[in-house]
Scaffold this motif. Structure first.
Motif, short mmCIF file in Angstrom:
data_model
loop_
_atom_site.label_atom_id
_atom_site.label_comp_id
_atom_site.label_asym_id
_atom_site.label_seq_id
_atom_site.Cartn_x
_atom_site.Cartn_y
_atom_site.Cartn_z
N HIS A 225 0.96 -1.17 0.03
CA HIS A 225 0.04 -0.04 0.05
C HIS A 225 0.96 1.32 -0.07
N ARG A 266 -7.10 1.38 -6.64
CA ARG A 266 -5.63 0.84 -6.42
C ARG A 266 -4.76 1.97 -6.99
N ASP A 270 -2.49 2.63 -3.94
CA ASP A 270 -1.62 1.62 -3.74
C ASP A 270 -0.24 1.87 -4.40
N VAL A 276 0.31 -5.96 -2.57
CA VAL A 276 -0.92 -5.86 -1.74
C VAL A 276 -1.61 -7.20 -1.78
#
Length: 322
Positions: A225, A266, A270, A276
């Motif tokens: 993350h 995402r 992220d 992840v």
């Protein structure tokens, strides 16, 4: 010719929209971690009987389940902005800092799309809740960050002088100038206490850091993350165990299914999609192997409410974590 080009553009746009919509469709992750899940290396924790674990609910964000994980519904979801507190004879630690008093100023550091997709509400700043729980803010030995995004550091604004526990990878992320750590930088230089993952593998993770030396609080690296994202395993004297996983999943379904965030989300939050996914699978397998372990996403208010409320006892002898 122009007509053909126009049709090509229409088709391309249609394909792009279709792909975006598909990224919200239900899809679970395959259960094939890159390394085997090993539990036998864990030394049984020995939390002291006076150790306490509690939670402070500082705020919330109203959004939709479909933004939290692939296959989520369109109904409203409450994303909690919570702080876990551990009172241990060797010291008192907060895990993340929740919301601060100047939340509305801090909101300007959020990407406009995140503001568009959610509505943020301040319940009570972390510093005020500490006082209400008869815990002097100055007595906190440290704030352990699961990661350095804005909603995990906002409350640091009201805790001047309280050390911030962080690993080197996450501190480098803050100092890199990355937009996601803008608020952490704007709050000014903190008293950063760098810890290393100097311990053995722990519950499927490559290394660990035993905070108090008794196995009651163990940190493990879970980058993805953010580069230095951290999971905190907390073992209470009543036999309950918690894994604070930060934002590796926003809601428990991310681990239960397991399922990642939709593509658009995402890309917004992220740093390493593949990492992840790997960690989510590991947590899913760990949950299967240890059903008594409560896996706690930082923003799942349903799970956070399973923790007891924070409280304080002046008879708790204080020290300093190792």
């Amino acid at each position: 010719m122009m007509r053909a080009v126009s049709w090509i553009l229409v088709v391309a746009v249609g394909i792009g929209i279709g792909a975006l919509v598909w990224s919200f469709a239900p899809r679970t992750l395959p259960l094939s971690p890159s390394a085997p899940l090993t539990l036998s290396l864990m030394i049984p924790p020995q939390p002291p009987p006076t150790m306490r674990v509690g939670v402070l609910h500082t705020g919330l964000m109203r959004s939709r389940g479909l933004f939290a994980y692939r296959g989520g519904d369109a109904g409203e979801r409450v994303f909690g902005m919570d702080v876990v507190i551990v009172e241990h004879p060797q010291g008192t630690l907060l895990f993340d800092a929740g919301f601060g008093r100047r939340l509305h100023e801090h909101l300007r550091t959020i990407p406009w799309l995140m503001r568009l997709l959610s509505a943020v509400e301040l319940q009570a700043p972390v510093v005020d809740q500490l006082v209400d729980a008869s815990i002097a803010p100055a007595s906190i030995d440290g704030v352990v960050l699961t990661h350095a995004h804005w909603d995990h550091v906002s409350g640091l604004d009201d805790l001047p002088g309280v050390p911030v526990w962080i690993n080197q990878a996450e501190l480098d992320f803050i100092r890199s100038g990355h937009p996601a750590t803008r608020l952490a930088r704007e709050l000014g230089e903190r008293d950063y206490r760098i810890y290393a993952f100097d311990g053995p593998p722990y519950w499927g993770f490559d290394a660990s850091h035993d905070v108090f030396g008794d196995g009651s609080v163990v940190l493990v690296p879970a980058g993805g993350h953010t580069p230095g994202s951290t999971i905190a395993f907390i073992h209470a004297p009543d036999g309950r165990s918690y894994a604070l996983i930060g934002d590796l999943a926003w809601q428990r379904e991310g681990v239960d299914l397991p399922a990642e965030r939709p593509w658009l989300l995402r890309k917004l939050v992220d740093g390493d999609d593949a990492r992840v996914r790997e960690v989510l699978v590991r947590l899913h397998l760990l949950q299967r192997a240890m059903p008594q372990l409560v896996i706690v996403p930082a923003h799942d208010r349903r799970v956070m409410q399973r923790l007891p409320p924070a409280r304080h006892d002046e008879a708790l002898h204080r020290g300093h974590p190792a």
